[in-house]
Design a protein around this motif. Structure first.
Motif, PDB file in Angstrom:
ATOM      1  N   THR A  64       0.858  -1.182   0.000  1.00 57.96           N
ATOM      2  CA  THR A  64       0.000   0.000   0.000  1.00 57.96           C
ATOM      3  C   THR A  64       0.893   1.229   0.000  1.00 57.96           C
ATOM      4  O   THR A  64       1.780   1.364   0.849  1.00 57.96           O
ATOM      5  N   THR A 123      -4.618   3.744  -3.676  1.00 60.45           N
ATOM      6  CA  THR A 123      -5.789   4.510  -3.261  1.00 60.45           C
ATOM      7  C   THR A 123      -5.463   5.643  -2.300  1.00 60.45           C
ATOM      8  O   THR A 123      -6.162   6.660  -2.264  1.00 60.45           O
ATOM      9  N   HIS A 156     -10.139   4.891   3.237  1.00 66.21           N
ATOM     10  CA  HIS A 156      -9.564   3.679   2.635  1.00 66.21           C
ATOM     11  C   HIS A 156      -9.475   2.521   3.626  1.00 66.21           C
ATOM     12  O   HIS A 156      -9.755   1.375   3.296  1.00 66.21           O
ATOM     13  N   ALA A 182      -6.693  -2.905 -11.557  1.00 68.63           N
ATOM     14  CA  ALA A 182      -7.777  -3.560 -10.835  1.00 68.63           C
ATOM     15  C   ALA A 182      -8.575  -2.506 -10.071  1.00 68.63           C
ATOM     16  O   ALA A 182      -8.000  -1.689  -9.352  1.00 68.63           O
ATOM     17  N   ASN A 183      -9.868  -2.503 -10.253  1.00 64.75           N
ATOM     18  CA  ASN A 183     -10.747  -1.553  -9.581  1.00 64.75           C
ATOM     19  C   ASN A 183     -11.449  -2.265  -8.420  1.00 64.75           C
ATOM     20  O   ASN A 183     -12.196  -3.219  -8.637  1.00 64.75           O
ATOM     21  N   TRP A 184     -11.169  -1.800  -7.202  1.00 70.88           N
ATOM     22  CA  TRP A 184     -11.832  -2.364  -6.021  1.00 70.88           C
ATOM     23  C   TRP A 184     -13.234  -1.768  -5.909  1.00 70.88           C
ATOM     24  O   TRP A 184     -13.385  -0.561  -5.763  1.00 70.88           O
ATOM     25  N   ILE A 185     -14.244  -2.603  -5.970  1.00 71.84           N
ATOM     26  CA  ILE A 185     -15.637  -2.125  -5.959  1.00 71.84           C
ATOM     27  C   ILE A 185     -16.314  -2.523  -4.650  1.00 71.84           C
ATOM     28  O   ILE A 185     -16.495  -3.711  -4.386  1.00 71.84           O
ATOM     29  N   PRO A 186     -16.710  -1.555  -3.823  1.00 66.04           N
ATOM     30  CA  PRO A 186     -17.398  -1.887  -2.572  1.00 66.04           C
ATOM     31  C   PRO A 186     -18.872  -2.211  -2.820  1.00 66.04           C
ATOM     32  O   PRO A 186     -19.444  -1.822  -3.844  1.00 66.04           O
ATOM     33  N   ASP A 211      -1.280  -0.927  -4.158  1.00 68.91           N
ATOM     34  CA  ASP A 211      -2.520  -0.223  -3.815  1.00 68.91           C
ATOM     35  C   ASP A 211      -2.232   1.281  -3.818  1.00 68.91           C
ATOM     36  O   ASP A 211      -1.497   1.780  -2.967  1.00 68.91           O
ATOM     37  N   TYR A 219      -3.975  -1.171  -8.050  1.00 70.53           N
ATOM     38  CA  TYR A 219      -5.322  -1.274  -7.478  1.00 70.53           C
ATOM     39  C   TYR A 219      -5.811   0.120  -7.059  1.00 70.53           C
ATOM     40  O   TYR A 219      -5.040   0.911  -6.510  1.00 70.53           O
ATOM     41  N   GLU A 266      -9.557   2.137  -5.451  1.00 72.30           N
ATOM     42  CA  GLU A 266     -10.961   2.027  -5.051  1.00 72.30           C
ATOM     43  C   GLU A 266     -11.838   2.940  -5.910  1.00 72.30           C
ATOM     44  O   GLU A 266     -11.393   3.964  -6.437  1.00 72.30           O
ATOM     45  N   THR A 267     -13.114   2.584  -5.986  1.00 70.97           N
ATOM     46  CA  THR A 267     -14.049   3.238  -6.903  1.00 70.97           C
ATOM     47  C   THR A 267     -14.346   4.679  -6.523  1.00 70.97           C
ATOM     48  O   THR A 267     -14.759   5.464  -7.366  1.00 70.97           O
TER      49      THR A 267
END
Length: 421
Positions: A282, A312, A418, A389-393, A310, A358, A360-361
């Motif tokens: 990260t 984000t 995050h 890669a898109n992290w989708i909650p 990561d 990676y 996040e959205t």
């Protein structure tokens, strides 16, 4: 032959997942007495006698140094490769195909390549040629490593003797770990099973030859069984009874019951025994940490590690930079640097670097991030050589279902988001 067809049926049942049916079929063949080991037959055929007036070929083995190879010598190699498959494969016909690629002053390695190409061309017609071609490559490997061919009457004994020499030479070259001398090399040499080389098909063996075998100035130092043993020794370095465990690991690997991941196969038993496949990190919202991570990525990639970063936490486009009172360009320029690092290091010159970013959205740069792999647009904002890669909650999917509003943030404004979701 009937036996060959039955072998193929077994393989198809197994690859299709019909394990019970495969088991029943194997038991039926055993009871019927039709099961055969022809494809793994290791009995050496007698060499062909030289014929009067047979063709001879001048072959270059070194600059200004030629030797003569006869037709019967080439047929010996092909006979050995085709053993067990004589009803399907003709050594004489394969030789005629190979000779079409010969020329005056052909090099020794090109003779080997011509024989391999002649048999490789038939693989798509009949899969037995994958084994035949593999055997020809094995012959090349034995001559390259130990200076003897696959027809040598004491091949197995020679390999066991060579194993200890290989370990000592590899340590001297600083390619192998000095700790390998802590093993009982005589016992490990005796444990080598040369006949298991016949388990390989051509593509698998060629891949090992091209990428995995340790070499000195492009001359391979490892045979397949010595390669397996070197990996097994590296895995066993911290065991109390190193030699015993090395043999256990060797048995599992050489039977193809289990295969370690690429970094383990590359590095086990070497001076840099990095055995792990993947590294996740990260990245902090800090310029020094961004470039430290990119530097770490380069070192990890050099030793065949796959990378997941990561991003984000890094502030988005337009966010204020307090130190300079300027505005951030967001994560995209940094991702371009990371992409080019993976290309430059390319896993120590052995294969392409593997890197994934990676995000996040809710990150404000998400739209630009999604366009990184496009084939159009500004190339300075494209990363064709790394994955994204898109992290989708769950909340994002709920908003879609509700046709609701989705909010984007720069992470420096919501530093806890995050970690919280």
């Amino acid at each position: 032959t009937t036996s060959h067809i039955q072998n193929l049926i077994e393989e198809m049942l197994m690859s299709g997942g019909y394990f019970q049916a495969a088991k029943d079929y194997i038991l039926y063949r055993a009871a019927d007495g039709t099961q055969t080991q022809a494809t793994h037959q290791t009995t050496k055929k007698p060499r062909r006698k030289a014929k009067a007036g047979e063709r001879k070929f001048a072959v270059e083995v070194a600059p200004e140094k030629n030797i003569e190879i006869t037709e019967s010598q080439l047929l010996d190699r092909l006979d050995h490769a085709c053993r067990g498959f004589e009803r399907v494969a003709s050594a004489d016909k394969l030789l005629e195909s190979a000779i079409l690629n010969f020329y005056e002053g052909i090099k020794i390695e090109e003779v080997d390549q011509a024989l391999i190409m002649a048999t490789k061309a038939h693989i798509e017609k009949d899969p037995i040629y994958a084994t035949i071609t593999s055997r020809l490559l094995l012959d090349t490997i034995y001559r390259e490593t130990m200076g003897i061919d696959a027809l040598h009457p004491h091949l197995e004994k020679k390999q066991k003797e060579y194993f200890k020499q290989y370990v000592e030479h590899g340590i001297k070259l600083k390619r192998l770990s000095p700790e390998l001398v802590d093993f009982d090399l005589e016992t490990l040499g005796e444990a080598l099973k040369t006949e298991r080389d016949d388990k390989f098909k051509f593509l698998g063996l060629q891949t090992l030859y091209d990428r995995y075998f340790i070499h000195e100035d492009e001359r391979r130092l490892e045979t397949p069984q010595i390669f397996w043993m070197r990996v097994a020794m590296g895995i066993s370095l911290n065991e109390k009874d190193k030699t015993k465990h090395a043999i256990e690991f060797y048995e599992t690997l050489s039977k193809h019951d289990y295969l370690s991941a690429t970094p383990t196969l590359f590095n086990s038993g070497t001076m840099h025994s990095q055995l792990s496949s993947c590294y996740l990190s990260t990245i902090s919202d800090d310029l020094e940490h961004i470039f430290k991570t990119i530097s770490d990525d380069a070192q990890l990639s050099k030793w065949a590690g796959g990378l997941g970063n990561d991003w984000t936490n890094v502030r988005g486009t337009g966010a204020k930079i307090h130190g300079t009172n300027g505005q951030s360009q967001g994560i995209i320029p940094f991702l371009k640097v990371a992409n080019d690092t993976a290309v430059a290091v390319n896993q120590g010159g052995k294969r392409k670097g593997a890197m994934c970013a990676y995000l996040e959205t809710w990150h404000i740069d998400i739209e630009d991030f999604i366009e990184l792999r496009k084939n159009t647009g500004d190339e300075r904002r494209r990363t064709h050589d790394m994955n994204t890669a898109n992290w989708i909650p769950d909340l994002f999917m709920k908003r879609i279902k509700e046709n609701g509003t989705w909010t984007l943030f720069s992470p420096n404004e919501v530093p806890d988001l995050h970690d919280a979701y």
